[in-house]
Write an enzyme that holds these catalytic residues in place. Structure first.
Site, PDB file in Angstrom:
ATOM      1  CB  SER A 121      -0.918   0.009   1.225  1.00  0.00           C
ATOM      2  OG  SER A 121      -1.759   1.146   1.213  1.00  0.00           O
ATOM      3  CE  LYS A 173      -2.664  -3.073  -0.512  1.00  0.00           C
ATOM      4  NZ  LYS A 173      -3.576  -3.008  -1.632  1.00  0.00           N
ATOM      5  CG  HIS A 176      -4.881  -1.961   3.725  1.00  0.00           C
ATOM      6  ND1 HIS A 176      -5.066  -1.460   2.450  1.00  0.00           N
ATOM      7  CD2 HIS A 176      -4.141  -1.030   4.385  1.00  0.00           C
ATOM      8  CE1 HIS A 176      -4.474  -0.280   2.358  1.00  0.00           C
ATOM      9  NE2 HIS A 176      -3.906   0.002   3.511  1.00  0.00           N
ATOM     10  CG  ASN A 177      -6.987  -2.671  -0.762  1.00  0.00           C
ATOM     11  OD1 ASN A 177      -6.077  -2.292  -0.031  1.00  0.00           O
ATOM     12  ND2 ASN A 177      -6.849  -2.761  -2.062  1.00  0.00           N
ATOM     13  CD  GLU A 180      -7.841   2.179  -0.054  1.00  0.00           C
ATOM     14  OE1 GLU A 180      -8.210   2.027  -1.244  1.00  0.00           O
ATOM     15  OE2 GLU A 180      -6.670   1.984   0.323  1.00  0.00           O
TER      16      GLU A 180
END
Length: 301
Positions: A121, A173, A176-177, A180
């Protein structure tokens, strides 16, 4: 330390530059010869094929793939594996599905090749600010290549880490996204609400700047929001069309498989789908139903 880098798009190219600035030797390859030439001009050793890249790396070799997720990554890693030997390491820094990473680690492991999946990221700001690196896979390979991760991260003691076995990096990840998505949707809705309050004549760019300092909602995403509003306070030059990389969908599917509710992330993904529809059928049907049961007015084209 020496590293091969495959995929010299915007992020891959910036990663090459950060590694070179950190004193590492980079062997760079991309199907686009101009991209290779650009990195060679900046100090990397250019390669004209994956075989050439492998030949220019000293054993034990390490090659980092930054190809788009899916077939491009699958093809690149399969071809790269044919050029590698036992003791070498293949790294996937793209947005791959973690299940693919687990499979690739097993396949490469059978050939004695280590595999690391690195959720990355930082986007276009990574060159200046550093990248957040979520790393899964072989611990020995991670420790050997840690100087590379330290250079790419925001600092040698922060912003990176081995989070688990193969697949863990891309799973983290993915989450994480998903987070987001939810954060971005919350900012978008809050600013849309303020934009609609015409009688208060609110300066959204000013408000974003105020919130950047001391507020509990301050974040890098808010910093970027403030920059966007400074450039175009009403976003008049943009269309309300929002793509998704696919990781939000994977996140939602995992929540179903694990029976873990993630309503905010789910709603934010659905909002992106809605943004792409010029004349969504659902609201039309809502208007038609209200007209049918209550005689409420409808707007016709």
């Amino acid at each position: 330390m020496q590293i091969g880098l495959i995929g010299l798009g915007r992020m891959g190219g910036n990663m090459a530059q950060r590694l070179l600035q950190g004193g590492h030797d980079v062997v760079a390859y991309d199907p686009n010869a101009d991209a290779v030439e650009a990195q060679a001009g900046a100090g990397a050793a250019g390669a004209h094929s994956l075989a050439d890249l492998a030949a220019k790396l000293d054993p034990p070799r390490a090659a980092w793939c930054m190809a788009p997720a899916g077939e491009p990554t699958e093809t690149a890693i399969a071809a790269l594996a044919d050029e590698m030997e036992p003791g070498d390491t293949v790294i996937d820094g793209g947005n791959s599905n973690y299940k693919d990473s687990i499979r690739r680690a097993e396949t490469l492991g059978e050939r004695g090749i280590a595999f690391l999946d690195v959720g990355t990221s930082g986007g276009i700001w990574g060159l200046a600010e550093g990248y957040s690196l979520m790393i899964g896979g072989d611990r020995t390979a991670f420790e050997r290549l840690e100087p590379i991760f330290q250079t790419l991260a925001p600092g040698p003691d922060r912003g990176y880490g081995r989070v688990g076995p193969a697949g863990a990096g891309h799973f983290v990840k993915m989450a994480h996204n998903g987070i987001e998505y939810g954060l971005m949707q919350a900012y978008a809705e809050g600013f849309e609400l303020m934009a609609a309050k015409d009688e208060l004549d609110l300066d959204l760019a000013q408000i974003a700047q105020i919130w950047r300092h001391g507020s509990v909602v301050r974040s890098w995403l808010l910093d970027l929001t403030a920059a966007a509003l400074e450039e175009d306070p009403r976003l008049a030059d943009l269309e309300a069309y929002v793509e998704d990389s696919g990781e939000g969908r994977w996140t939602l599917q995992e929540s179903i498989d694990l029976a873990v509710p993630i309503p905010v992330i789910a709603a934010s993904l659905q909002a992106r789908f809605r943004s792409r529809q010029e004349a969504p059928f659902g609201p039309k049907l809502l208007a038609a139903m209200r007209n049918q049961f209550g005689g409420h007015a409808v707007r016709k084209k």
